[in-house]
Design an enzyme around this catalytic site. Structure first.
Site, PDB file in Angstrom:
ATOM      1  N   CYS A   1       0.744  -1.166   0.000  1.00 34.56           N
ATOM      2  CA  CYS A   1       0.068   0.000  -0.102  1.00 34.56           C
ATOM      3  C   CYS A   1       0.906   1.214   0.143  1.00 34.56           C
ATOM      4  CB  CYS A   1      -0.877  -0.047   1.275  1.00 34.56           C
ATOM      5  SG  CYS A   1      -1.151   1.667   1.949  1.00 34.56           S
ATOM      6  N   GLU A   2       0.582   1.946  -0.910  1.00 30.49           N
ATOM      7  CA  GLU A   2       1.458   3.413  -1.144  1.00 30.49           C
ATOM      8  C   GLU A   2       1.380   4.384   0.004  1.00 30.49           C
ATOM      9  OE1 GLU A   2       0.812   5.054  -4.868  1.00 30.49           O
ATOM     10  OE2 GLU A   2      -0.883   6.110  -4.401  1.00 30.49           O
ATOM     11  N   HIS A   3       0.143   4.156   0.713  1.00 32.40           N
ATOM     12  CA  HIS A   3      -0.004   5.066   1.697  1.00 32.40           C
ATOM     13  C   HIS A   3       0.546   4.582   3.177  1.00 32.40           C
ATOM     14  CE1 HIS A   3      -3.931   5.796  -0.553  1.00 32.40           C
ATOM     15  NE2 HIS A   3      -3.093   6.657  -0.965  1.00 32.40           N
ATOM     16  N   HIS A   4       0.763   3.468   3.496  1.00 28.02           N
ATOM     17  CA  HIS A   4       1.403   2.977   4.639  1.00 28.02           C
ATOM     18  C   HIS A   4       2.683   2.137   4.543  1.00 28.02           C
ATOM     19  CE1 HIS A   4      -3.012   4.014   5.567  1.00 28.02           C
ATOM     20  NE2 HIS A   4      -2.532   4.509   6.636  1.00 28.02           N
TER      21      HIS A   4
ATOM     22  N   HIS B   1      -6.131  -5.459   3.600  1.00 29.71           N
ATOM     23  CA  HIS B   1      -5.282  -4.244   3.702  1.00 29.71           C
ATOM     24  C   HIS B   1      -4.681  -4.213   5.203  1.00 29.71           C
ATOM     25  CE1 HIS B   1      -6.160  -2.251  -0.240  1.00 29.71           C
ATOM     26  NE2 HIS B   1      -6.909  -3.024  -0.236  1.00 29.71           N
TER      27      HIS B   1
ATOM     28  N   GLN C   1      -5.266  -0.311  -4.392  1.00 32.90           N
ATOM     29  CA  GLN C   1      -6.128  -1.520  -5.062  1.00 32.90           C
ATOM     30  C   GLN C   1      -7.003  -0.914  -6.122  1.00 32.90           C
ATOM     31  OE1 GLN C   1      -8.375  -3.992  -2.266  1.00 32.90           O
ATOM     32  NE2 GLN C   1      -9.640  -4.702  -3.842  1.00 32.90           N
TER      33      GLN C   1
ATOM     34  N   CYS D   1      -3.102  -2.233   6.701  1.00 26.07           N
ATOM     35  CA  CYS D   1      -3.311  -0.940   7.273  1.00 26.07           C
ATOM     36  C   CYS D   1      -4.392  -0.735   7.946  1.00 26.07           C
ATOM     37  CB  CYS D   1      -2.827   0.200   6.258  1.00 26.07           C
ATOM     38  SG  CYS D   1      -3.791   0.173   4.727  1.00 26.07           S
TER      39      CYS D   1
HETATM   40 ZN    ZN Z   1      -2.980   1.556   3.451  1.00 24.15          ZN
END
Ligand code: ZN
Length: 197
Positions: free
Chosen positions: A86-89, A155, A127, A157
């Site tokens: 995941c590119e956010h976390h 996910h 995703q 996260c």
């Molecule tokens: Zn994430």
């Protein structure tokens, strides 16, 4: 049978291993775990290698074939396992992708459907974009009459931190061409994908 290599996939960034290793050491120190002593000594190198592996897709030649037999029914690969980051976390998300297409002029080797998923899953992703990239690639490169992609994933996260929604799965879909516009084809595709046995 004529074989044509499809246009190459997205370009893959090169990993600077030394820099990644230094950065992981710095991150550990910032988290209050400075790299001292034997227990953490090799951790920066291991983390850098693990991350490099997760963001580097394996190369393959996505050859396509002329649809000489004129096959005109749906081709579906169901529940192809994948993992991504995941590119956010920078935490993994993983699950299964079901991918189908309605052949037009060209067809793809069956195992290649799974390869396309794996290729776009490797790297920093979300995703929704993964779902669209797989659908768009198939749509563009096979001149398919229709394409459908349904991805179901957990996910970390979301399930291990934050709201800690354990067991929650996120479902996304991308439908193109006749799989989107023709109600019978759409229903047939979604039925095939739903039949988890
Ligand atoms: Zn994430």
């Amino acid at each position: 049978m004529t074989v044509e290599p499809a246009t190459p996939f997205r370009t893959v960034p090169l990993v600077d291993h030394r820099r990644a290793e230094r950065a992981v050491g710095e991150l550990l120190a910032a988290l209050g775990y400075p790299v001292q002593g034997e227990h953490l000594a090799a951790t920066p190198a291991r983390v850098a290698r693990a991350l490099a592996e997760l963001v580097t897709p394996t190369a393959f030649l996505p050859t396509t074939f002329a649809n000489e037999a004129g096959y005109d029914e749906l081709v579906v690969a169901r529940s192809v396992p994948f993992r991504s980051l995941c590119e956010h976390h920078l935490l993994p998300f993983h699950g299964t992708a079901s991918v189908g297409y309605l052949p037009g002029d060209r067809i793809l080797g069956l195992s290649k459907l799974a390869r396309v998923v794996g290729h776009f899953a490797a790297g920093l992703q979300v995703q929704e974009r993964l779902t669209q990239q797989v659908a768009d690639w198939l749509s563009d490169h096979l001149q398919a009459r229709g394409v459908g992609v349904v991805i179901e994933a957990e996910h970390l996260c979301m399930t291990l931190r934050g709201v800690q929604a354990r067991g929650a799965r996120t479902i996304t879909s991308a439908l193109r061409g006749e799989v989107r516009t023709d109600p019978r084809t759409r229903e047939e595709f979604l039925d095939l994908v739903r039949c988890h046995g």
